[in-house]
Scaffold this motif. Structure first.
Motif, PDB file in Angstrom:
ATOM      1  N   GLU A 136      77.476  45.666 -11.821  1.00 17.96           N
ATOM      2  CA  GLU A 136      76.715  46.481 -10.867  1.00 17.96           C
ATOM      3  C   GLU A 136      75.277  46.710 -11.372  1.00 17.96           C
ATOM      4  N   LYS A 137      75.175  47.013 -12.667  1.00 23.91           N
ATOM      5  CA  LYS A 137      73.821  47.255 -13.221  1.00 23.91           C
ATOM      6  C   LYS A 137      73.016  45.959 -13.313  1.00 23.91           C
ATOM      7  N   LYS A 138      73.714  44.838 -13.528  1.00 25.11           N
ATOM      8  CA  LYS A 138      72.999  43.561 -13.542  1.00 25.11           C
ATOM      9  C   LYS A 138      72.394  43.304 -12.153  1.00 25.11           C
ATOM     10  N   VAL A 187      66.640  57.492 -28.580  1.00 25.03           N
ATOM     11  CA  VAL A 187      67.800  56.938 -27.872  1.00 25.03           C
ATOM     12  C   VAL A 187      68.052  57.633 -26.534  1.00 25.03           C
ATOM     13  N   SER A 188      68.759  56.910 -25.673  1.00 20.35           N
ATOM     14  CA  SER A 188      69.135  57.457 -24.369  1.00 20.35           C
ATOM     15  C   SER A 188      70.500  58.123 -24.444  1.00 20.35           C
ATOM     16  N   GLY A 189      70.821  58.844 -23.377  1.00 22.16           N
ATOM     17  CA  GLY A 189      72.139  59.461 -23.269  1.00 22.16           C
ATOM     18  C   GLY A 189      72.957  58.738 -22.207  1.00 22.16           C
ATOM     19  N   GLY A 190      73.743  59.494 -21.460  1.00 19.41           N
ATOM     20  CA  GLY A 190      74.588  58.889 -20.434  1.00 19.41           C
ATOM     21  C   GLY A 190      75.863  58.335 -21.052  1.00 19.41           C
ATOM     22  N   SER A 191      76.547  57.480 -20.303  1.00 15.95           N
ATOM     23  CA  SER A 191      77.860  57.012 -20.759  1.00 15.95           C
ATOM     24  C   SER A 191      77.802  55.690 -21.521  1.00 15.95           C
ATOM     25  N   THR A 192      76.751  54.914 -21.359  1.00 17.18           N
ATOM     26  CA  THR A 192      76.721  53.554 -21.915  1.00 17.18           C
ATOM     27  C   THR A 192      76.625  53.485 -23.450  1.00 17.18           C
ATOM     28  N   PRO A 193      75.816  54.318 -24.121  1.00 17.60           N
ATOM     29  CA  PRO A 193      75.529  54.021 -25.538  1.00 17.60           C
ATOM     30  C   PRO A 193      76.595  54.404 -26.567  1.00 17.60           C
ATOM     31  N   PRO A 208      67.734  69.819 -13.665  1.00 20.62           N
ATOM     32  CA  PRO A 208      66.369  69.485 -14.104  1.00 20.62           C
ATOM     33  C   PRO A 208      66.430  68.714 -15.421  1.00 20.62           C
ATOM     34  N   ARG A 209      65.402  67.922 -15.666  1.00 23.91           N
ATOM     35  CA  ARG A 209      65.411  67.027 -16.820  1.00 23.91           C
ATOM     36  C   ARG A 209      64.173  67.211 -17.681  1.00 23.91           C
ATOM     37  N   LEU A 210      64.286  66.713 -18.908  1.00 23.32           N
ATOM     38  CA  LEU A 210      63.160  66.591 -19.827  1.00 23.32           C
ATOM     39  C   LEU A 210      63.057  65.109 -20.162  1.00 23.32           C
ATOM     40  N   LEU A 248      66.410  52.289 -24.135  1.00 24.99           N
ATOM     41  CA  LEU A 248      66.487  52.835 -22.775  1.00 24.99           C
ATOM     42  C   LEU A 248      67.825  52.476 -22.142  1.00 24.99           C
ATOM     43  N   GLY A 249      68.254  53.299 -21.188  1.00 20.62           N
ATOM     44  CA  GLY A 249      69.385  52.959 -20.336  1.00 20.62           C
ATOM     45  C   GLY A 249      68.873  52.842 -18.903  1.00 20.62           C
ATOM     46  N   MET A 250      69.769  52.638 -17.978  1.00 18.28           N
ATOM     47  CA  MET A 250      69.359  52.570 -16.567  1.00 18.28           C
ATOM     48  C   MET A 250      70.506  53.054 -15.693  1.00 18.28           C
ATOM     49  N   GLY A 251      70.200  53.894 -14.733  1.00 17.19           N
ATOM     50  CA  GLY A 251      71.209  54.349 -13.781  1.00 17.19           C
ATOM     51  C   GLY A 251      71.314  53.376 -12.604  1.00 17.19           C
ATOM     52  N   SER A 257      75.244  67.360 -21.994  1.00 13.89           N
ATOM     53  CA  SER A 257      74.107  67.305 -22.910  1.00 13.89           C
ATOM     54  C   SER A 257      74.023  65.936 -23.611  1.00 13.89           C
ATOM     55  N   ASN A 258      72.862  65.307 -23.564  1.00  9.45           N
ATOM     56  CA  ASN A 258      72.665  64.065 -24.309  1.00  9.45           C
ATOM     57  C   ASN A 258      72.672  64.340 -25.819  1.00  9.45           C
ATOM     58  N   HIS A 259      72.181  65.520 -26.197  1.00  8.30           N
ATOM     59  CA  HIS A 259      72.222  65.919 -27.612  1.00  8.30           C
ATOM     60  C   HIS A 259      73.668  65.925 -28.122  1.00  8.30           C
ATOM     61  N   GLY A 280      68.358  52.873 -10.353  1.00  9.24           N
ATOM     62  CA  GLY A 280      67.118  52.306 -10.887  1.00  9.24           C
ATOM     63  C   GLY A 280      66.291  53.310 -11.677  1.00  9.24           C
ATOM     64  N   HIS A 281      66.896  54.448 -12.083  1.00  9.97           N
ATOM     65  CA  HIS A 281      66.134  55.347 -12.961  1.00  9.97           C
ATOM     66  C   HIS A 281      66.319  54.891 -14.407  1.00  9.97           C
ATOM     67  N   THR A 282      65.313  55.168 -15.207  1.00 13.42           N
ATOM     68  CA  THR A 282      65.426  54.983 -16.657  1.00 13.42           C
ATOM     69  C   THR A 282      64.761  56.200 -17.277  1.00 13.42           C
ATOM     70  N   VAL A 332      65.218  59.893 -25.624  1.00 13.74           N
ATOM     71  CA  VAL A 332      64.332  59.424 -24.554  1.00 13.74           C
ATOM     72  C   VAL A 332      64.211  60.513 -23.481  1.00 13.74           C
ATOM     73  N   ASP A 333      65.360  61.126 -23.161  1.00 11.60           N
ATOM     74  CA  ASP A 333      65.387  62.162 -22.121  1.00 11.60           C
ATOM     75  C   ASP A 333      66.593  63.072 -22.324  1.00 11.60           C
ATOM     76  N   GLU A 334      66.538  64.225 -21.690  1.00 16.04           N
ATOM     77  CA  GLU A 334      67.612  65.211 -21.840  1.00 16.04           C
ATOM     78  C   GLU A 334      67.841  65.948 -20.531  1.00 16.04           C
ATOM     79  N   ARG A 335      69.096  66.325 -20.314  1.00 13.24           N
ATOM     80  CA  ARG A 335      69.405  67.210 -19.189  1.00 13.24           C
ATOM     81  C   ARG A 335      69.090  68.644 -19.633  1.00 13.24           C
ATOM     82  N   PHE A 336      68.613  69.475 -18.711  1.00 11.25           N
ATOM     83  CA  PHE A 336      68.228  70.851 -19.084  1.00 11.25           C
ATOM     84  C   PHE A 336      69.486  71.722 -19.127  1.00 11.25           C
TER      85      PHE A 336
HETATM   86  O1  LIG Z   1      71.221  60.526 -16.885  1.00 12.66           O
HETATM   87  C1  LIG Z   1      71.038  59.588 -17.618  1.00 12.66           C
HETATM   88  O2  LIG Z   1      71.365  58.348 -17.173  1.00 12.66           O
HETATM   89  C2  LIG Z   1      70.874  57.151 -17.769  1.00 12.66           C
HETATM   90  C3  LIG Z   1      71.930  56.076 -17.516  1.00 12.66           C
HETATM   91  O3  LIG Z   1      73.187  56.576 -17.955  1.00 12.66           O
HETATM   92  P1  LIG Z   1      74.567  55.800 -17.798  1.00 12.66           P
HETATM   93  O4  LIG Z   1      75.603  56.883 -17.811  1.00 12.66           O
HETATM   94  O5  LIG Z   1      74.547  55.057 -16.494  1.00 12.66           O
HETATM   95  O6  LIG Z   1      74.663  54.901 -18.983  1.00 12.66           O
HETATM   96  C4  LIG Z   1      70.562  57.337 -19.248  1.00 12.66           C
HETATM   97  O7  LIG Z   1      69.860  56.218 -19.722  1.00 12.66           O
HETATM   98  C5  LIG Z   1      69.765  58.613 -19.461  1.00 12.66           C
HETATM   99  O8  LIG Z   1      69.425  58.793 -20.820  1.00 12.66           O
HETATM  100  C6  LIG Z   1      70.593  59.791 -19.014  1.00 12.66           C
HETATM  101  O9  LIG Z   1      69.927  61.018 -19.198  1.00 12.66           O
END
Ligand SMILES: O=C1O[C@H](COP(=O)(O)O)[C@@H](O)[C@H](O)[C@H]1O
Length: 232
Positions: free
Chosen positions: A196-198, A40-46, A173-175, A132-135, A80-82, A138-140, A68-72
């Motif tokens: 906005e993301k659409k 799973v992804s982190g961030g604010s969406t999930p 930095p990221r993992l 996956l999520g998306m910033g 922390s996504n964890h 355009g990062h994922t 999927v990814d983590e902040r260091f």
């Molecule tokens: O930094 C990250 O951002 C993306 C998108 O996050 P959101 O806050 O715009 O939902 C996320 O998919 C990724 O896992 C996270 O590390």
């Protein structure tokens, strides 16, 4: 392969439908193999989706969850996504799942990436479910525009591994799992919310420069079909 787009009235309806779909895929994997993996992804969406999924009635004791990814940052850090996963997904019935963190307390993010690769190598490929999520840039995952390891991370036939990533627009930095680790999943979902993301997605679908918008790699050349879940 064109992505399949699923649109919902709001984030709550989306969370319930996505939780149903993910629980169904995990249950099918459990039935077939006796084990299942969820990445799973982190961030604010999930957050709402995580809460919905945590109550689904499957045998979570046989489910391995990772990121999927983590902040260091350490796991008690607010970014922390964890921490997000622990507080929202690994609750209720899903508290019984096994979680493998990507973050390791190492002197460098590069060393932490090597440890994360080792720690996650026991998860049998391909992953059963990847969300996956998306910033807005355009990062994922942590495939950031112009990231220092972006070319290696996006290699189509690169090794299954966790890489470090540094980029100007990433706060730390990221993992991140590599493209090849994520994009052959049994169920590959891109979960985004908001107009906005659409619009960002539409822009990504029109162009080809992956360095500018790394999400394009997933949209244009993932080996599994991409299911896009969107709500306003
Ligand atoms: O930094 C990250 O951002 C993306 C998108 O996050 P959101 O806050 O715009 O939902 C996320 O998919 C990724 O896992 C996270 O590390």
């Amino acid at each position: 392969m064109e992505p399949n787009i699923h649109e919902f009235a709001d984030g709550t309806v989306l969370a319930e439908k996505l939780a149903d779909q993910v629980a169904h895929r995990l249950a099918a994997a459990l039935e077939a193999k006796g084990a299942a993996s969820l990445v799973v992804s982190g961030g604010s969406t999930p957050k709402t989706f995580f809460r919905a999924l945590s109550g689904r009635d499957i045998d979570w004791t046989k489910v391995t969850v990772t990121l999927v990814d983590e902040r260091f940052v350490p796991m008690d850090h607010p970014r922390s996504n964890h921490l997000l996963v622990r507080e929202n997904l690994l609750q209720d019935k899903a508290a019984a799942a096994r979680f493998i963190p990507l973050y390791h307390d190492c002197p460098s993010v590069e060393e932490a990436a090597r440890k994360a690769t080792e720690a996650t190598a026991a998860i049998a490929p391909p992953f059963d479910v990847v969300i996956l999520g998306m910033g807005g840039d355009g990062h994922t995952a942590s495939f950031f525009p112009h990231g220092n390891n972006l070319a290696e991370a996006l290699e189509a036939a690169g090794p299954r591994r966790v890489l470090s990533m540094k980029a100007q627009d990433a706060d730390e930095p990221r993992l991140t799992f590599s493209f090849s680790s994520l994009t052959d999943a049994g169920l590959l979902v891109l979960h985004i919310e908001g107009q906005e993301k659409k619009d960002v997605l539409a822009r990504a679908q029109e162009g080809t420069d992956e360095n500018e918008m790394p999400i394009r790699a997933v949209l244009h050349r993932a080996s599994s079909p991409v299911d896009i879940y969107w709500a306003p």
